[in-house]
Design a protein around this motif. Structure first.
Motif, PDB file in Angstrom:
ATOM      1  N   GLU A   5       0.793  -1.225   0.000  1.00  0.00           N
ATOM      2  CA  GLU A   5       0.000   0.000   0.000  1.00  0.00           C
ATOM      3  C   GLU A   5       0.828   1.280   0.000  1.00  0.00           C
ATOM      4  N   PRO A   6       1.967   1.375   0.693  1.00  0.00           N
ATOM      5  CA  PRO A   6       2.745   2.629   0.698  1.00  0.00           C
ATOM      6  C   PRO A   6       3.443   2.954  -0.623  1.00  0.00           C
ATOM      7  N   ILE A   7       3.422   2.049  -1.586  1.00  0.00           N
ATOM      8  CA  ILE A   7       4.115   2.286  -2.857  1.00  0.00           C
ATOM      9  C   ILE A   7       3.670   3.596  -3.482  1.00  0.00           C
ATOM     10  N   GLY A   8       2.373   3.852  -3.503  1.00  0.00           N
ATOM     11  CA  GLY A   8       1.854   5.091  -4.092  1.00  0.00           C
ATOM     12  C   GLY A   8       2.132   6.319  -3.265  1.00  0.00           C
ATOM     13  N   PRO A   9       1.677   6.341  -2.012  1.00  0.00           N
ATOM     14  CA  PRO A   9       1.890   7.543  -1.202  1.00  0.00           C
ATOM     15  C   PRO A   9       3.365   7.931  -1.049  1.00  0.00           C
ATOM     16  N   LYS A  10       4.245   6.952  -1.018  1.00  0.00           N
ATOM     17  CA  LYS A  10       5.674   7.253  -0.879  1.00  0.00           C
ATOM     18  C   LYS A  10       6.365   7.454  -2.223  1.00  0.00           C
ATOM     19  N   LYS A  11       5.586   7.311  -3.316  1.00  0.00           N
ATOM     20  CA  LYS A  11       6.120   7.480  -4.673  1.00  0.00           C
ATOM     21  C   LYS A  11       7.401   6.665  -4.864  1.00  0.00           C
ATOM     22  N   MET A  12       7.278   5.377  -4.564  1.00  0.00           N
ATOM     23  CA  MET A  12       8.434   4.486  -4.584  1.00  0.00           C
ATOM     24  C   MET A  12       8.862   4.058  -5.986  1.00  0.00           C
ATOM     25  N   LEU A  31     -11.520  -4.599 -12.466  1.00  0.00           N
ATOM     26  CA  LEU A  31     -12.621  -4.417 -11.517  1.00  0.00           C
ATOM     27  C   LEU A  31     -12.224  -3.622 -10.274  1.00  0.00           C
ATOM     28  N   GLY A  32     -10.956  -3.262 -10.175  1.00  0.00           N
ATOM     29  CA  GLY A  32     -10.495  -2.495  -9.023  1.00  0.00           C
ATOM     30  C   GLY A  32     -10.348  -3.310  -7.757  1.00  0.00           C
ATOM     31  N   LEU A  33     -10.181  -4.625  -7.886  1.00  0.00           N
ATOM     32  CA  LEU A  33     -10.009  -5.490  -6.715  1.00  0.00           C
ATOM     33  C   LEU A  33      -8.559  -5.447  -6.249  1.00  0.00           C
ATOM     34  N   THR A  34      -8.374  -5.379  -4.948  1.00  0.00           N
ATOM     35  CA  THR A  34      -7.021  -5.293  -4.391  1.00  0.00           C
ATOM     36  C   THR A  34      -6.829  -6.361  -3.323  1.00  0.00           C
ATOM     37  N   ASP A  35      -6.942  -7.603  -3.728  1.00  0.00           N
ATOM     38  CA  ASP A  35      -6.824  -8.696  -2.769  1.00  0.00           C
ATOM     39  C   ASP A  35      -5.521  -9.484  -2.894  1.00  0.00           C
ATOM     40  N   THR A  36      -4.558  -8.937  -3.649  1.00  0.00           N
ATOM     41  CA  THR A  36      -3.227  -9.544  -3.741  1.00  0.00           C
ATOM     42  C   THR A  36      -2.200  -8.415  -3.621  1.00  0.00           C
ATOM     43  N   PRO A  37      -0.964  -8.740  -3.269  1.00  0.00           N
ATOM     44  CA  PRO A  37       0.062  -7.694  -3.226  1.00  0.00           C
ATOM     45  C   PRO A  37       0.237  -6.991  -4.579  1.00  0.00           C
ATOM     46  N   ALA A  38       0.149  -7.747  -5.673  1.00  0.00           N
ATOM     47  CA  ALA A  38       0.334  -7.142  -7.000  1.00  0.00           C
ATOM     48  C   ALA A  38      -0.772  -6.141  -7.317  1.00  0.00           C
ATOM     49  N   THR A  39      -2.023  -6.514  -7.070  1.00  0.00           N
ATOM     50  CA  THR A  39      -3.120  -5.586  -7.387  1.00  0.00           C
ATOM     51  C   THR A  39      -3.116  -4.376  -6.460  1.00  0.00           C
ATOM     52  N   MET A  40      -2.752  -4.568  -5.216  1.00  0.00           N
ATOM     53  CA  MET A  40      -2.647  -3.428  -4.291  1.00  0.00           C
ATOM     54  C   MET A  40      -1.515  -2.506  -4.719  1.00  0.00           C
ATOM     55  N   ALA A  41      -0.393  -3.077  -5.136  1.00  0.00           N
ATOM     56  CA  ALA A  41       0.738  -2.261  -5.579  1.00  0.00           C
ATOM     57  C   ALA A  41       0.349  -1.412  -6.784  1.00  0.00           C
ATOM     58  N   VAL A  42      -0.359  -2.017  -7.747  1.00  0.00           N
ATOM     59  CA  VAL A  42      -0.785  -1.271  -8.930  1.00  0.00           C
ATOM     60  C   VAL A  42      -1.754  -0.165  -8.538  1.00  0.00           C
ATOM     61  N   ARG A  47      -2.368   5.898  -7.970  1.00  0.00           N
ATOM     62  CA  ARG A  47      -2.829   7.096  -7.250  1.00  0.00           C
ATOM     63  C   ARG A  47      -2.078   8.341  -7.696  1.00  0.00           C
ATOM     64  N   ASN A  48      -0.859   8.148  -8.156  1.00  0.00           N
ATOM     65  CA  ASN A  48      -0.015   9.262  -8.584  1.00  0.00           C
ATOM     66  C   ASN A  48      -0.011   9.426 -10.101  1.00  0.00           C
ATOM     67  N   ALA A  49      -0.952   8.752 -10.782  1.00  0.00           N
ATOM     68  CA  ALA A  49      -1.066   8.841 -12.246  1.00  0.00           C
ATOM     69  C   ALA A  49       0.238   8.448 -12.927  1.00  0.00           C
ATOM     70  N   ARG A  50       0.884   7.443 -12.392  1.00  0.00           N
ATOM     71  CA  ARG A  50       2.126   6.944 -12.984  1.00  0.00           C
ATOM     72  C   ARG A  50       1.838   5.697 -13.822  1.00  0.00           C
ATOM     73  N   PRO A  51       2.685   5.419 -14.814  1.00  0.00           N
ATOM     74  CA  PRO A  51       2.395   4.336 -15.753  1.00  0.00           C
ATOM     75  C   PRO A  51       2.570   2.928 -15.178  1.00  0.00           C
ATOM     76  N   VAL A  52       1.693   2.042 -15.671  1.00  0.00           N
ATOM     77  CA  VAL A  52       1.744   0.618 -15.360  1.00  0.00           C
ATOM     78  C   VAL A  52       1.852  -0.133 -16.681  1.00  0.00           C
ATOM     79  N   VAL A  53       2.853  -0.986 -16.795  1.00  0.00           N
ATOM     80  CA  VAL A  53       3.055  -1.795 -17.995  1.00  0.00           C
ATOM     81  C   VAL A  53       2.523  -3.200 -17.715  1.00  0.00           C
ATOM     82  N   ILE A  54       1.684  -3.685 -18.623  1.00  0.00           N
ATOM     83  CA  ILE A  54       1.077  -5.003 -18.501  1.00  0.00           C
ATOM     84  C   ILE A  54       1.658  -5.915 -19.573  1.00  0.00           C
ATOM     85  N   ALA A  55       2.199  -7.048 -19.160  1.00  0.00           N
ATOM     86  CA  ALA A  55       2.685  -8.081 -20.084  1.00  0.00           C
ATOM     87  C   ALA A  55       1.740  -9.272 -19.948  1.00  0.00           C
ATOM     88  N   ILE A  56       0.685  -9.253 -20.761  1.00  0.00           N
ATOM     89  CA  ILE A  56      -0.376 -10.251 -20.648  1.00  0.00           C
ATOM     90  C   ILE A  56       0.129 -11.635 -21.061  1.00  0.00           C
TER      91      ILE A  56
END
Length: 122
Positions: A5-12, A31-42, A47-56
């Motif tokens: 969870e602190p990844i966003g607020p601390k701009k890590m 769906l905006g579910l945050t029940d894993t460390p990965a989804t919570m991290a994303v 929150r800071n409008a920073r990019p997320v790269v998805i490798a499906i």
């Protein structure tokens, strides 16, 4: 989950990469579910409008997961590593990112550009 969870607020992170991103993770992100460390991290990172790269990487990309991939592709700050069918005869719904393009996708995402073409032919 709490530790992510602190990844966003601390701009890590300047950018976050989800690789491989399964259909399960893609659905949770859509769906905006945050029940894993990965989804919570994303979620926290976004929150800071920073990019997320998805490798499906999923056997369900052109079936049940297609709507989630399409949804994520239309959201701001999500960038996809170009992908292609990996075995259209034996696994007609399967898609795999071209993992070798992750560095190039990261650079493009940092510039606010989706690497093209997003769907490749093998």
């Amino acid at each position: 989950i709490e530790e992510a969870e602190p990844i966003g607020p601390k701009k890590m992170c300047d950018i976050m990469v989800v690789a491989p991103c399964t259909s399960n993770t893609a659905a949770k992100l859509a769906l905006g579910l945050t029940d894993t460390p990965a989804t919570m991290a994303v979620k926290s990172h976004l929150r800071n409008a920073r990019p997320v790269v998805i490798a499906i990487s999923t056997n369900d990309a052109l079936a049940g997961c297609a709507k989630n991939i399409g949804y994520l592709q239309n959201l701001r700050n999500y960038y996809f590593v170009p992908y292609a069918q990996d075995n259209c005869e034996k696994k007609p719904n399967s898609i795999v990112a071209e993992f070798g393009l992750i560095p190039e996708t990261i650079q493009s995402a940092l510039d606010g550009i989706q690497l093209q073409p997003i769907i490749r032919v093998k």
